[in-house]
Design a protein around this motif. Structure first.
Motif, PDB file in Angstrom:
ATOM      1  N   MET A 167       0.867  -1.110  -0.104  1.00  0.00           N
ATOM      2  CA  MET A 167      -0.013   0.066  -0.140  1.00  0.00           C
ATOM      3  C   MET A 167       0.709   1.193   0.002  1.00  0.00           C
ATOM      4  O   MET A 167       0.317   2.181  -0.709  1.00  0.00           O
ATOM      5  CB  MET A 167      -0.986   0.015   1.249  1.00  0.00           C
ATOM      6  N   LEU A 168       2.084   1.033   0.736  1.00  0.00           N
ATOM      7  CA  LEU A 168       2.865   2.267   0.701  1.00  0.00           C
ATOM      8  C   LEU A 168       3.762   2.395  -0.676  1.00  0.00           C
ATOM      9  O   LEU A 168       4.155   3.532  -1.142  1.00  0.00           O
ATOM     10  CB  LEU A 168       3.698   2.192   1.800  1.00  0.00           C
ATOM     11  N   ALA A 169       3.963   1.441  -1.308  1.00  0.00           N
ATOM     12  CA  ALA A 169       4.697   1.374  -2.538  1.00  0.00           C
ATOM     13  C   ALA A 169       3.959   1.957  -3.687  1.00  0.00           C
ATOM     14  O   ALA A 169       4.161   2.725  -4.647  1.00  0.00           O
ATOM     15  CB  ALA A 169       4.982  -0.031  -3.014  1.00  0.00           C
ATOM     16  N   ILE A 170       2.478   1.767  -3.559  1.00  0.00           N
ATOM     17  CA  ILE A 170       1.356   1.923  -4.635  1.00  0.00           C
ATOM     18  C   ILE A 170       0.281   2.412  -4.175  1.00  0.00           C
ATOM     19  O   ILE A 170      -0.382   1.655  -3.486  1.00  0.00           O
ATOM     20  CB  ILE A 170       1.130   1.173  -5.929  1.00  0.00           C
ATOM     21  N   PRO A 171      -0.409   3.680  -4.408  1.00  0.00           N
ATOM     22  CA  PRO A 171      -1.573   4.051  -3.573  1.00  0.00           C
ATOM     23  C   PRO A 171      -2.623   3.150  -4.336  1.00  0.00           C
ATOM     24  O   PRO A 171      -2.851   2.920  -5.437  1.00  0.00           O
ATOM     25  CB  PRO A 171      -1.693   5.298  -4.101  1.00  0.00           C
ATOM     26  N   PRO A 172      -3.480   2.372  -3.105  1.00  0.00           N
ATOM     27  CA  PRO A 172      -4.367   1.569  -3.764  1.00  0.00           C
ATOM     28  C   PRO A 172      -5.264   2.067  -4.541  1.00  0.00           C
ATOM     29  O   PRO A 172      -6.136   1.453  -5.412  1.00  0.00           O
ATOM     30  CB  PRO A 172      -4.877   0.735  -2.416  1.00  0.00           C
ATOM     31  N   MET A 173      -5.738   3.268  -4.208  1.00  0.00           N
ATOM     32  CA  MET A 173      -7.086   3.989  -4.583  1.00  0.00           C
ATOM     33  C   MET A 173      -6.782   5.429  -4.971  1.00  0.00           C
ATOM     34  O   MET A 173      -6.167   6.173  -3.952  1.00  0.00           O
ATOM     35  CB  MET A 173      -8.283   3.908  -3.671  1.00  0.00           C
ATOM     36  N   VAL A 174      -6.829   5.834  -6.137  1.00  0.00           N
ATOM     37  CA  VAL A 174      -6.717   7.295  -6.724  1.00  0.00           C
ATOM     38  C   VAL A 174      -7.876   7.973  -6.843  1.00  0.00           C
ATOM     39  O   VAL A 174      -8.506   7.770  -8.026  1.00  0.00           O
ATOM     40  CB  VAL A 174      -5.648   7.314  -7.781  1.00  0.00           C
ATOM     41  N   SER A 175      -8.225   9.011  -6.263  1.00  0.00           N
ATOM     42  CA  SER A 175      -9.303   9.855  -6.419  1.00  0.00           C
ATOM     43  C   SER A 175      -8.917  11.151  -7.064  1.00  0.00           C
ATOM     44  O   SER A 175      -7.972  11.808  -6.582  1.00  0.00           O
ATOM     45  CB  SER A 175     -10.084  10.287  -4.911  1.00  0.00           C
ATOM     46  N   ILE A 176      -9.817  11.206  -8.417  1.00  0.00           N
ATOM     47  CA  ILE A 176      -9.358  12.588  -8.946  1.00  0.00           C
ATOM     48  C   ILE A 176     -10.441  13.463  -9.129  1.00  0.00           C
ATOM     49  O   ILE A 176     -11.576  13.121  -9.851  1.00  0.00           O
ATOM     50  CB  ILE A 176      -8.849  11.953 -10.415  1.00  0.00           C
ATOM     51  N   GLU A 177     -10.331  14.718  -8.948  1.00  0.00           N
ATOM     52  CA  GLU A 177     -11.490  15.627  -8.773  1.00  0.00           C
ATOM     53  C   GLU A 177     -11.379  16.280 -10.296  1.00  0.00           C
ATOM     54  O   GLU A 177     -10.817  17.104 -10.649  1.00  0.00           O
ATOM     55  CB  GLU A 177     -11.064  16.609  -7.805  1.00  0.00           C
ATOM     56  N   VAL A 178     -12.196  15.651 -11.323  1.00  0.00           N
ATOM     57  CA  VAL A 178     -12.140  15.947 -12.539  1.00  0.00           C
ATOM     58  C   VAL A 178     -13.056  17.419 -12.579  1.00  0.00           C
ATOM     59  O   VAL A 178     -12.822  18.104 -13.612  1.00  0.00           O
ATOM     60  CB  VAL A 178     -12.931  14.943 -13.315  1.00  0.00           C
ATOM     61  N   THR A 179     -13.848  17.607 -11.521  1.00  0.00           N
ATOM     62  CA  THR A 179     -14.525  19.021 -11.521  1.00  0.00           C
ATOM     63  C   THR A 179     -14.984  19.058  -9.990  1.00  0.00           C
ATOM     64  O   THR A 179     -15.240  17.916  -9.289  1.00  0.00           O
ATOM     65  CB  THR A 179     -15.650  19.081 -12.280  1.00  0.00           C
ATOM     66  N   ASN A 180     -14.843  20.236  -9.538  1.00  0.00           N
ATOM     67  CA  ASN A 180     -15.356  20.841  -8.030  1.00  0.00           C
ATOM     68  C   ASN A 180     -16.837  21.503  -8.333  1.00  0.00           C
ATOM     69  O   ASN A 180     -17.275  21.988  -7.591  1.00  0.00           O
ATOM     70  CB  ASN A 180     -14.597  21.218  -7.259  1.00  0.00           C
ATOM     71  N   ALA A 181     -17.288  21.404  -9.632  1.00  0.00           N
ATOM     72  CA  ALA A 181     -18.699  22.184  -9.764  1.00  0.00           C
ATOM     73  C   ALA A 181     -19.763  20.976  -9.424  1.00  0.00           C
ATOM     74  O   ALA A 181     -19.340  19.863  -9.428  1.00  0.00           O
ATOM     75  CB  ALA A 181     -18.834  22.478 -11.265  1.00  0.00           C
ATOM     76  N   CYS A 182     -20.877  21.548  -9.025  1.00  0.00           N
ATOM     77  CA  CYS A 182     -21.895  20.675  -8.468  1.00  0.00           C
ATOM     78  C   CYS A 182     -23.378  21.381  -8.759  1.00  0.00           C
ATOM     79  O   CYS A 182     -23.261  22.636  -8.540  1.00  0.00           O
ATOM     80  CB  CYS A 182     -22.118  20.193  -7.151  1.00  0.00           C
ATOM     81  N   MET A 227     -15.790  26.248  -0.034  1.00  0.00           N
ATOM     82  CA  MET A 227     -14.434  26.462  -0.662  1.00  0.00           C
ATOM     83  C   MET A 227     -13.993  27.796  -0.998  1.00  0.00           C
ATOM     84  O   MET A 227     -14.728  28.572  -1.607  1.00  0.00           O
ATOM     85  CB  MET A 227     -14.572  25.415  -1.734  1.00  0.00           C
ATOM     86  N   LYS A 228     -12.669  27.740  -0.857  1.00  0.00           N
ATOM     87  CA  LYS A 228     -11.973  28.927  -1.172  1.00  0.00           C
ATOM     88  C   LYS A 228     -11.170  28.996  -2.695  1.00  0.00           C
ATOM     89  O   LYS A 228     -10.937  29.949  -3.316  1.00  0.00           O
ATOM     90  CB  LYS A 228     -11.001  29.499  -0.123  1.00  0.00           C
ATOM     91  N   ARG A 229     -11.111  27.576  -3.046  1.00  0.00           N
ATOM     92  CA  ARG A 229     -10.407  27.279  -4.299  1.00  0.00           C
ATOM     93  C   ARG A 229     -11.258  27.384  -5.417  1.00  0.00           C
ATOM     94  O   ARG A 229     -12.571  27.258  -5.390  1.00  0.00           O
ATOM     95  CB  ARG A 229      -9.951  26.098  -4.220  1.00  0.00           C
ATOM     96  N   PRO A 230     -10.763  27.737  -6.707  1.00  0.00           N
ATOM     97  CA  PRO A 230     -11.576  28.032  -7.802  1.00  0.00           C
ATOM     98  C   PRO A 230     -12.429  26.808  -8.185  1.00  0.00           C
ATOM     99  O   PRO A 230     -11.850  25.477  -8.112  1.00  0.00           O
ATOM    100  CB  PRO A 230     -10.480  28.440  -8.767  1.00  0.00           C
ATOM    101  N   VAL A 231     -13.553  27.102  -8.611  1.00  0.00           N
ATOM    102  CA  VAL A 231     -14.573  25.945  -9.142  1.00  0.00           C
ATOM    103  C   VAL A 231     -14.318  25.968 -10.659  1.00  0.00           C
ATOM    104  O   VAL A 231     -14.303  26.716 -11.568  1.00  0.00           O
ATOM    105  CB  VAL A 231     -15.958  26.299  -8.852  1.00  0.00           C
ATOM    106  N   LYS A 232     -13.646  24.772 -11.153  1.00  0.00           N
ATOM    107  CA  LYS A 232     -13.296  24.482 -12.302  1.00  0.00           C
ATOM    108  C   LYS A 232     -13.098  23.078 -12.884  1.00  0.00           C
ATOM    109  O   LYS A 232     -12.891  22.132 -11.642  1.00  0.00           O
ATOM    110  CB  LYS A 232     -12.093  25.322 -12.805  1.00  0.00           C
ATOM    111  N   LYS A 233     -12.892  22.677 -13.912  1.00  0.00           N
ATOM    112  CA  LYS A 233     -12.696  21.177 -14.166  1.00  0.00           C
ATOM    113  C   LYS A 233     -11.205  21.041 -14.397  1.00  0.00           C
ATOM    114  O   LYS A 233     -10.465  22.138 -14.634  1.00  0.00           O
ATOM    115  CB  LYS A 233     -13.267  20.827 -15.580  1.00  0.00           C
ATOM    116  N   MET A 234     -10.610  19.747 -14.000  1.00  0.00           N
ATOM    117  CA  MET A 234      -9.265  19.192 -14.318  1.00  0.00           C
ATOM    118  C   MET A 234      -9.009  19.499 -15.954  1.00  0.00           C
ATOM    119  O   MET A 234      -9.848  19.083 -16.394  1.00  0.00           O
ATOM    120  CB  MET A 234      -8.878  18.122 -13.648  1.00  0.00           C
ATOM    121  N   GLU A 235      -7.748  20.022 -16.010  1.00  0.00           N
ATOM    122  CA  GLU A 235      -7.363  19.945 -17.455  1.00  0.00           C
ATOM    123  C   GLU A 235      -7.086  18.765 -17.981  1.00  0.00           C
ATOM    124  O   GLU A 235      -6.591  18.035 -17.327  1.00  0.00           O
ATOM    125  CB  GLU A 235      -6.114  21.035 -17.607  1.00  0.00           C
TER     126      GLU A 235
END
Length: 337
Positions: A40-55, A67-75
């Motif tokens: 588990m320390l060698a490779i993250p078992p689960m990767v969560s990717i925020e493709v957008t924080n819009a809802c 949230m104080k960070r910009p609302v946008k999709k991941m490039e």
């Protein structure tokens, strides 16, 4: 080389200091911990990717609007870099989701298909509120070979649901989900595996039984529970310090990437205030095994998680699901609040 020396060598190779595991109650449990967490320390078992924080929803148990960070999709160029590395190192689970509604992306299929093509060993796990689960989106999900779909429906009646998941319409979500399952079954597909959940709180507790009874007839898996205040981001039962508790499993299991590439401490670091690194500048592996993550893991192992402001306000013992072996390692008799 005898067993004791081998064991100590393994611990030092993984953690640097074997003494960090002094809070684990027996050599056998320490050995189990080292063995289980080595990969588990060698490779993250689960990767969560925020493709957008819009809802499109305004849920009462979500701190998104703070949230104080910009609302946008991941490039897509950044997303592509992440997936290329996930495929190269063999990440087991990829979640194109965090604090946003992924189905808002008009080109979501492009993102999903890239995972399917470049990280074929990874299970794609998608979370949605179900409001945009149209026939067109359903077909894109089928084509992308999504393994599991999680849909949270926090009520069994229109009044309860719409009081909790503001801006959404109960009948639309319910019909979308039923139609999705009907489409999947009509295509004789076994995937995606459909999970229907309810986050139990005072506003919907009275509907849990009816909710479970209805959805167990149609979904693959149904569950209720798991309320979290998101480390104090919203009100709830998790307030207060609990200095004696098990280390948080998510520090060994979950790699959370915000939409700009910053790596958050965990899923409850919703505004990415504790930055572990940035995947646009460093590799996933370097960040995951790096000093920032390791220092926080050490603090948790020593039973001092209350010293971390974010962790002090979070009680995963109350809401998180962990493997049985994780529970067995830690001596809860010494960890009662």
């Amino acid at each position: 080389m005898n067993l004791r020396i081998t064991f100590r060598f393994l611990l030092k190779a993984i953690y640097g200091k074997a003494e960090a595991l002094a809070t684990v109650t027996s050599p056998g449990r320490r050995a189990l911990f080292a063995y289980k967490t080595h990969r588990m320390l060698a490779i993250p078992p689960m990767v969560s990717i925020e493709v957008t924080n819009a809802c499109n929803a305004d849920c009462i148990m979500c701190p998104r609007k703070k949230m104080k960070r910009p609302v946008k999709k991941m490039e897509f160029s950044l997303f592509r870099k992440i997936i290329d590395e996930c495929g190269a190192i063999g990440v087991r689970k990829i979640l194109p989701y965090s604090y946003g509604e992924s189905l808002l992306l008009p080109d979501l299929e492009r993102y999903l298909m890239y995972i399917h093509q470049k990280a074929r060993q990874s299970k794609i796990i998608l979370h949605t509120n179900g409001s945009l689960l149209t026939e067109q989106k359903a077909k894109a999900i089928f084509r992308s070979n999504v393994h599991s779909l999680f849909i949270t429906i926090d009520g069994n009646s229109k009044a309860t649901y719409e009081r909790i998941r503001r801006n959404l319409v109960f009948e639309e979500v319910k019909n979308n989900v039923l139609n999705f399952i009907k489409m999947r079954n009509g295509l004789r597909r076994s995937r995606p595996y459909v999970n229907i959940g309810m986050i139990v709180m005072s506003e919907n507790r009275h509907e849990v039984s009816a909710f479970l009874k209805f959805w167990k007839q149609v979904a693959d898996h149904v569950y209720a529970g798991g309320y979290s205040t998101r480390a104090g981001g919203v009100k709830g039962k998790e307030s207060g310090d609990r200095p004696k508790r098990r280390p948080c499993f998510r520090l060994w299991n979950e790699f959370v990437i915000c939409n700009n590439g910053d790596v958050a401490l965990c899923c409850n670091d919703w505004d990415c205030t504790m930055k572990m690194g940035n995947v646009g500048k460093e590799s996933l592996r370097a960040i995951w095994a790096g000093g920032k993550f390791q220092r926080i893991r050490q603090i948790h192992i020593k039973g001092d998680s209350y010293k971390i402001p974010l962790c002090r306000k979070c009680n995963p013992d109350q809401w998180d699901a962990v493997p049985i072996w994780w529970d067995k390692i830690w001596d809860f008799r010494a960890r009662k609040p």
